[in-house]
Design a protein around this motif. Structure first.
Motif, PDB file in Angstrom:
ATOM      1  N   ARG A  11       0.834  -1.207   0.000  1.00  0.00           N
ATOM      2  CA  ARG A  11       0.000   0.000   0.000  1.00  0.00           C
ATOM      3  C   ARG A  11       0.867   1.254   0.000  1.00  0.00           C
ATOM      4  O   ARG A  11       0.535   2.249  -0.645  1.00  0.00           O
ATOM      5  CB  ARG A  11      -0.943  -0.006   1.202  1.00  0.00           C
ATOM      6  N   PHE A  12       1.984   1.199   0.740  1.00  0.00           N
ATOM      7  CA  PHE A  12       2.901   2.332   0.762  1.00  0.00           C
ATOM      8  C   PHE A  12       3.457   2.594  -0.634  1.00  0.00           C
ATOM      9  O   PHE A  12       3.486   3.742  -1.103  1.00  0.00           O
ATOM     10  CB  PHE A  12       4.039   2.064   1.749  1.00  0.00           C
ATOM     11  N   ALA A  13       3.918   1.529  -1.305  1.00  0.00           N
ATOM     12  CA  ALA A  13       4.502   1.684  -2.640  1.00  0.00           C
ATOM     13  C   ALA A  13       3.478   2.223  -3.633  1.00  0.00           C
ATOM     14  O   ALA A  13       3.787   3.085  -4.464  1.00  0.00           O
ATOM     15  CB  ALA A  13       5.061   0.341  -3.116  1.00  0.00           C
ATOM     16  N   ALA A  14       2.234   1.734  -3.526  1.00  0.00           N
ATOM     17  CA  ALA A  14       1.184   2.209  -4.427  1.00  0.00           C
ATOM     18  C   ALA A  14       0.876   3.679  -4.170  1.00  0.00           C
ATOM     19  O   ALA A  14       0.693   4.467  -5.110  1.00  0.00           O
ATOM     20  CB  ALA A  14      -0.075   1.361  -4.247  1.00  0.00           C
ATOM     21  N   ALA A  15       0.829   4.053  -2.877  1.00  0.00           N
ATOM     22  CA  ALA A  15       0.549   5.447  -2.527  1.00  0.00           C
ATOM     23  C   ALA A  15       1.673   6.363  -3.002  1.00  0.00           C
ATOM     24  O   ALA A  15       1.427   7.481  -3.467  1.00  0.00           O
ATOM     25  CB  ALA A  15       0.356   5.582  -1.019  1.00  0.00           C
ATOM     26  N   LYS A  16       2.913   5.886  -2.901  1.00  0.00           N
ATOM     27  CA  LYS A  16       4.049   6.690  -3.361  1.00  0.00           C
ATOM     28  C   LYS A  16       3.976   6.902  -4.859  1.00  0.00           C
ATOM     29  O   LYS A  16       4.241   8.000  -5.363  1.00  0.00           O
ATOM     30  CB  LYS A  16       5.353   6.007  -2.970  1.00  0.00           C
TER      31      LYS A  16
END
Length: 210
Positions: A11-16
């Motif tokens: 989720r962090f990578a997608a949000a970034k």
């Protein structure tokens, strides 16, 4: 680390990728909670007993601060393996910096600064590390409610002294500030913080599984 950590990182990578700074921060803070004990172990494995207890705790504190701020902005990976490798690199630089400062202060006179370190010189990160705690967490909307719900559920299940230290840490307090606020010794504050984060990580696993 388990599947929930992988999911937080995805989720962090997608949000970034989407430029969603709010979700990035919230996902990253959940990762920081879950890896606290792992960071302590990585720092210990990095310095291989070349730091004393006080230096070790300082290195852990600095590592957590850097992970919570700079690493969140600079991490480019998408897997837990890549994150652990980034933490190892960061921890090496911090341990060398802590050792160097101790040596310059006259605490160490019987060994070379980098004795026993394995990394090549070009692989070493710069030795400019912030010493402030940087846990300004759970401050935005979006997934804020989910995190607040977890903390509302988890905090009452923690011992009062551990909970107090973790809460102050989350609000950005340094170890000296925590000692002054709670009237406790420095070594006690470190132990309470370590055990409090371990409690919180276990509770998070239970919460996510429910």
């Amino acid at each position: 680390m388990g599947r929930h950590d992988d999911e937080h990182l995805r989720r962090f990578a997608a949000a970034k990728a989407d430029g969603d700074a709010v979700t990035m921060r919230l996902c990253w803070e959940e990762i920081v909670i879950s890896i606290f004990d792992r960071v302590d172990g990585i720092v210990a494995a990095t310095h291989k007993l070349q730091l004393d207890d006080d230096e070790h705790e300082l290195a852990v504190e600095m590592a957590l601060a850097r992970i919570s701020t700079n690493l969140m902005r600079t991490f480019r990976g998408s897997s837990m393996g890549e994150l652990i490798n980034a933490i190892k690199t960061l921890s090496f630089g911090i341990c060398v910096d802590v050792q160097r400062k101790s040596q310059s202060a006259g605490r160490r006179t019987n060994r070379s600064l980098d004795a026993g370190w394995d990394a090549d010189a070009e692989d070493r990160p710069a030795h400019t590390w912030e010493t402030d705690e940087a846990h300004a967490v759970y401050e935005r909307e979006g997934r804020q409610k989910d995190i607040n719900d977890f903390l509302d559920w988890a905090y009452p299940q923690m011992a009062d002294n551990r909970r107090a230290v973790v809460q102050l840490t989350h609000h950005g307090s340094t170890i000296p500030e925590i000692c002054e606020e709670l009237g406790i010794r420095r070594d006690n504050a470190y132990q309470l913080r370590k055990r409090g984060f371990a409690d919180l990580a276990k509770l998070k696993q239970q919460y996510d599984a429910s």
